[in-house]
Design a protein around this motif. Structure first.
Motif, PDB file in Angstrom:
ATOM      1  N   LEU A 372       0.862 -18.423 -32.196  1.00 23.44           N
ATOM      2  CA  LEU A 372       1.233 -17.179 -31.678  1.00 23.44           C
ATOM      3  C   LEU A 372       0.688 -15.943 -32.058  1.00 23.44           C
ATOM      4  O   LEU A 372       0.765 -14.838 -31.542  1.00 23.44           O
ATOM      5  N   ARG A 373      -0.213 -16.055 -33.076  1.00 25.74           N
ATOM      6  CA  ARG A 373      -0.856 -14.996 -33.701  1.00 25.74           C
ATOM      7  C   ARG A 373      -1.538 -14.186 -32.745  1.00 25.74           C
ATOM      8  O   ARG A 373      -1.918 -12.946 -32.808  1.00 25.74           O
ATOM      9  N   SER A 374      -2.222 -15.086 -31.681  1.00 31.39           N
ATOM     10  CA  SER A 374      -3.101 -14.316 -30.698  1.00 31.39           C
ATOM     11  C   SER A 374      -2.567 -13.653 -29.637  1.00 31.39           C
ATOM     12  O   SER A 374      -3.175 -13.220 -28.602  1.00 31.39           O
ATOM     13  N   TYR A 375      -1.029 -13.982 -29.325  1.00 32.96           N
ATOM     14  CA  TYR A 375      -0.352 -13.639 -28.276  1.00 32.96           C
ATOM     15  C   TYR A 375       0.837 -12.473 -28.479  1.00 32.96           C
ATOM     16  O   TYR A 375       1.582 -12.833 -29.585  1.00 32.96           O
ATOM     17  N   ARG A 376       0.739 -11.713 -27.715  1.00 35.00           N
ATOM     18  CA  ARG A 376       1.911 -10.603 -27.684  1.00 35.00           C
ATOM     19  C   ARG A 376       3.077 -11.239 -27.025  1.00 35.00           C
ATOM     20  O   ARG A 376       2.875 -12.254 -26.506  1.00 35.00           O
ATOM     21  N   LYS A 377       4.278 -10.761 -27.462  1.00 32.71           N
ATOM     22  CA  LYS A 377       5.458 -11.354 -26.839  1.00 32.71           C
ATOM     23  C   LYS A 377       5.424 -11.592 -25.469  1.00 32.71           C
ATOM     24  O   LYS A 377       6.109 -12.481 -25.004  1.00 32.71           O
ATOM     25  N   ASP A 378       4.698 -10.471 -24.622  1.00 28.68           N
ATOM     26  CA  ASP A 378       5.012 -10.803 -23.050  1.00 28.68           C
ATOM     27  C   ASP A 378       3.656 -11.412 -22.618  1.00 28.68           C
ATOM     28  O   ASP A 378       3.423 -11.445 -21.399  1.00 28.68           O
ATOM     29  N   GLU A 379       2.818 -12.108 -23.521  1.00 25.39           N
ATOM     30  CA  GLU A 379       1.644 -12.857 -23.183  1.00 25.39           C
ATOM     31  C   GLU A 379       1.813 -14.157 -23.374  1.00 25.39           C
ATOM     32  O   GLU A 379       0.756 -15.102 -23.386  1.00 25.39           O
ATOM     33  N   VAL A 380       2.765 -14.582 -23.984  1.00 25.26           N
ATOM     34  CA  VAL A 380       2.979 -16.281 -24.504  1.00 25.26           C
ATOM     35  C   VAL A 380       2.839 -16.982 -23.262  1.00 25.26           C
ATOM     36  O   VAL A 380       3.778 -16.831 -22.277  1.00 25.26           O
ATOM     37  N   PRO A 381       1.917 -17.946 -23.015  1.00 22.66           N
ATOM     38  CA  PRO A 381       1.640 -18.852 -21.972  1.00 22.66           C
ATOM     39  C   PRO A 381       2.874 -20.024 -21.831  1.00 22.66           C
ATOM     40  O   PRO A 381       3.122 -20.201 -22.802  1.00 22.66           O
ATOM     41  N   LYS A 382       3.157 -20.478 -20.555  1.00 22.62           N
ATOM     42  CA  LYS A 382       4.290 -21.339 -20.406  1.00 22.62           C
ATOM     43  C   LYS A 382       4.104 -22.660 -21.117  1.00 22.62           C
ATOM     44  O   LYS A 382       5.069 -23.374 -21.945  1.00 22.62           O
ATOM     45  N   ASN A 383       2.714 -23.088 -21.342  1.00 18.47           N
ATOM     46  CA  ASN A 383       2.501 -24.273 -22.151  1.00 18.47           C
ATOM     47  C   ASN A 383       2.772 -24.213 -23.678  1.00 18.47           C
ATOM     48  O   ASN A 383       2.630 -25.061 -24.403  1.00 18.47           O
ATOM     49  N   MET A 384       2.937 -23.007 -24.060  1.00 21.14           N
ATOM     50  CA  MET A 384       3.087 -22.841 -25.429  1.00 21.14           C
ATOM     51  C   MET A 384       4.750 -22.824 -25.679  1.00 21.14           C
ATOM     52  O   MET A 384       5.165 -22.746 -27.093  1.00 21.14           O
ATOM     53  N   LEU A 385       5.787 -22.797 -24.825  1.00 22.39           N
ATOM     54  CA  LEU A 385       7.102 -22.727 -24.936  1.00 22.39           C
ATOM     55  C   LEU A 385       7.539 -24.046 -25.270  1.00 22.39           C
ATOM     56  O   LEU A 385       8.256 -24.690 -24.615  1.00 22.39           O
ATOM     57  N   LYS A 386       7.072 -24.605 -26.405  1.00 23.23           N
ATOM     58  CA  LYS A 386       7.628 -25.912 -26.945  1.00 23.23           C
ATOM     59  C   LYS A 386       8.600 -25.823 -27.989  1.00 23.23           C
ATOM     60  O   LYS A 386       9.149 -24.662 -28.623  1.00 23.23           O
ATOM     61  N   SER A 387       9.176 -26.738 -28.603  1.00 23.61           N
ATOM     62  CA  SER A 387      10.321 -27.008 -29.460  1.00 23.61           C
ATOM     63  C   SER A 387       9.848 -26.140 -30.668  1.00 23.61           C
ATOM     64  O   SER A 387       8.487 -26.360 -31.018  1.00 23.61           O
ATOM     65  N   TRP A 388      10.775 -25.730 -31.455  1.00 25.23           N
ATOM     66  CA  TRP A 388      10.097 -24.876 -32.724  1.00 25.23           C
ATOM     67  C   TRP A 388       9.448 -25.571 -33.700  1.00 25.23           C
ATOM     68  O   TRP A 388       8.621 -25.186 -34.036  1.00 25.23           O
ATOM     69  N   PHE A 389       9.715 -26.974 -33.829  1.00 25.83           N
ATOM     70  CA  PHE A 389       8.919 -27.873 -34.999  1.00 25.83           C
ATOM     71  C   PHE A 389       7.380 -27.763 -34.469  1.00 25.83           C
ATOM     72  O   PHE A 389       6.693 -28.603 -35.240  1.00 25.83           O
ATOM     73  N   GLU A 390       7.241 -27.818 -33.112  1.00 31.68           N
ATOM     74  CA  GLU A 390       5.939 -27.871 -32.912  1.00 31.68           C
ATOM     75  C   GLU A 390       5.097 -26.493 -32.822  1.00 31.68           C
ATOM     76  O   GLU A 390       3.946 -26.593 -33.019  1.00 31.68           O
TER      77      GLU A 390
END
Length: 483
Positions: A372-390
């Protein structure tokens, strides 16, 4: 000193064994006074901890809602602070600063379970503090402590630097509050009730004597068998030998079942200097179970447990085993799931569901994810919305495994822990249905194994159990061997 106390005041000593209802008895005595027309501000109630004061004050306010002023329900230090012109108190970081400037190594915490800490600086600070609390000379206290690695000139140097620091920054410590008390008797206070009197130092006894010199009556309540603060200057001989005009012994325990009671009496039989106060309980709904290994304990999710150790270093291995089992626990007052990692997990999972998160919360989540270091909170892509342990891959693997096992066991991060890990000293005043007791101890503690003080510590340990006492078999050669 003992014989000079309360010469002009009537005294009533109350000895109460563990679980005998001492607090209830004291509340009853205060009820009698209030019903006779005594006002709440004419009663001074002193106990050892702020928590105890808050609990007793709340109970009294519930019983007597029209009594608004319990102004003298305080710890003794708080009482003295209220009269002190200087309220600028020394804190731990001040002591650490002085010690660092002296090149003196000290612990970051005061070790109640070991008495003086193991480092030289801890011992030097203890000598200076005890000399004032016991009202003896610095040289006498140095002789009494008999720490071979603490030359007297270093103790003198610490005392001088401490006093210079307090003078320079116009600060006082808790003992100074007691030493500087010169207000004499508390005008208007007719009755003094001193709870946990076995934990008072000679200096504290002197202050209480001064405050109560014009009172009608002083109640002195305690249990000499639970006098475990000798390391902090407490002197059990006062509660045992002080003169009294009336004496009450609360000898029936409402807490301990018969099997636990028998173990506790076995411990007490080793104490040479004590007041007898025990009666066989009628409650037989409990057991004493000796367990070869801690891992064999089968924790019931609906039961509460108190895990007791003699020395703080022993908690690390217990933590490891509880985490492997995926159990929530409270260690020395803090929940195992009350940390930044668990907060980041909750924030991320909420963000996945709602798409909403504050900038500061998103920054916390980023701290635990290289993705997530490369993304601002409004830029997180949908394919990154995985479970916390991932996604939160910077959380240590051990912590990830613990949290995953915990969640698989049906716990939530905000669940109240039903398992509490504590040193024996920190458990004093508490109770629990199930007590798990480790008998191993450090070398420093083992050196005092056969002293009255050490037997009292172990009495406190076993007498926390309301139902079951689990005694874990020792692992080494240093352990309490009176069970």
């Amino acid at each position: 000193m003992i014989n000079n106390l309360f010469k002009t005041t009537k005294t009533h000593k109350i000895f109460g064994t563990a679980g005998a209802g001492k607090t209830t008895f004291l509340i009853g005595e205060m009820e009698k006074l209030l019903k006779k027309g005594v006002k709440a501000e004419e009663i001074c109630f002193v106990s050892f901890t702020k928590k105890a004061i808050e609990e007793i004050t709340e109970r009294m306010k519930t019983k007597f809602p029209n009594e608004k002023v319990f102004k003298y329900f305080k710890t003794l230090h708080a009482l003295c602070l209220s009269f002190s012109p200087n309220k600028n108190l020394i804190v731990s970081k001040d002591l650490m600063k002085i010690a660092t400037e002296m090149g003196m190594e000290v612990s970051t915490f005061q070790s109640a379970e070991d008495g003086a800490g193991s480092k030289q600086g801890d011992k030097i600070m203890t000598i200076e503090s005890l000399s004032r609390l016991r009202m003896v000379s610095l040289k006498q206290q140095w002789v009494d402590c008999n720490f071979p690695d603490c030359p007297f000139y270093l103790v003198q140097e610490w005392q001088k630097n401490l006093e210079d620091y307090k003078e320079k920054y116009k600060k006082v410590d808790f003992t100074d509050l007691l030493l500087s008390y010169n207000n004499g008797p508390l005008i208007g206070v007719k009755y003094f009730i001193i709870d946990e009197a076995q934990d008072l130092s000679p200096l504290q006894w002197k202050v209480i004597n001064d405050m109560s010199s014009q009172a009608k009556k002083v109640f002195l309540a305690g249990d000499d068998d639970q006098a475990i603060y000798n390391w902090a200057g407490a002197d059990v001989n006062y509660i045992l030998n002080i003169k009294s005009d009336e004496e009450t012994i609360l000898d029936k325990t409402y807490r301990l079942p018969l099997q636990v009671y028998n173990v506790s009496r076995g411990v007490l039989s080793n104490i040479k200097n004590r007041q007898a106060k025990e009666k066989i309980p009628e409650n037989d709904n409990g057991k004493v179970i000796k367990v070869p290994e801690f891992e064999f304990i089968d924790f019931d999710k609906d039961q509460e447990y108190m895990i007791l150790v003699r020395n703080r270093f022993q908690t690390k291995d217990i933590e490891r085993q509880l985490q492997e089992k995926g159990l929530i626990y409270n260690l020395l007052g803090k929940s195992s799931t009350n940390n930044k990692e668990s907060r980041a997990i909750l924030l991320w999972e909420n963000f996945r569901k709602t798409g909403s998160i504050s900038s500061s919360d998103y920054q916390l989540v980023q701290n635990y994810s290289s993705f997530l270091r490369s993304y601002r909170k409004d830029e997180v892509p949908k394919n990154m919305l995985k479970s916390w342990f991932e996604v939160l891959n910077l959380i240590p693997e051990k912590t990830i495994n613990y949290f995953r096992t915990l969640l698989e066991n049906g716990y939530r991060f905000n669940d109240t822990p039903k398992i509490r890990i504590s040193t024996i000293h920190q458990s004093k005043g508490g109770e629990c249905d199930n007590v798990i007791l480790f008998t191993d101890m450090s070398k420093n503690t083992h050196d005092s194994l056969n002293s009255d003080d050490e037997h009292r510590v172990w009495f406190v340990a076993v007498s926390r159990a309301k139902k079951n006492l689990f005694i874990i078999r020792e692992k080494g050669n240093r352990y309490y061997n009176k069970f």
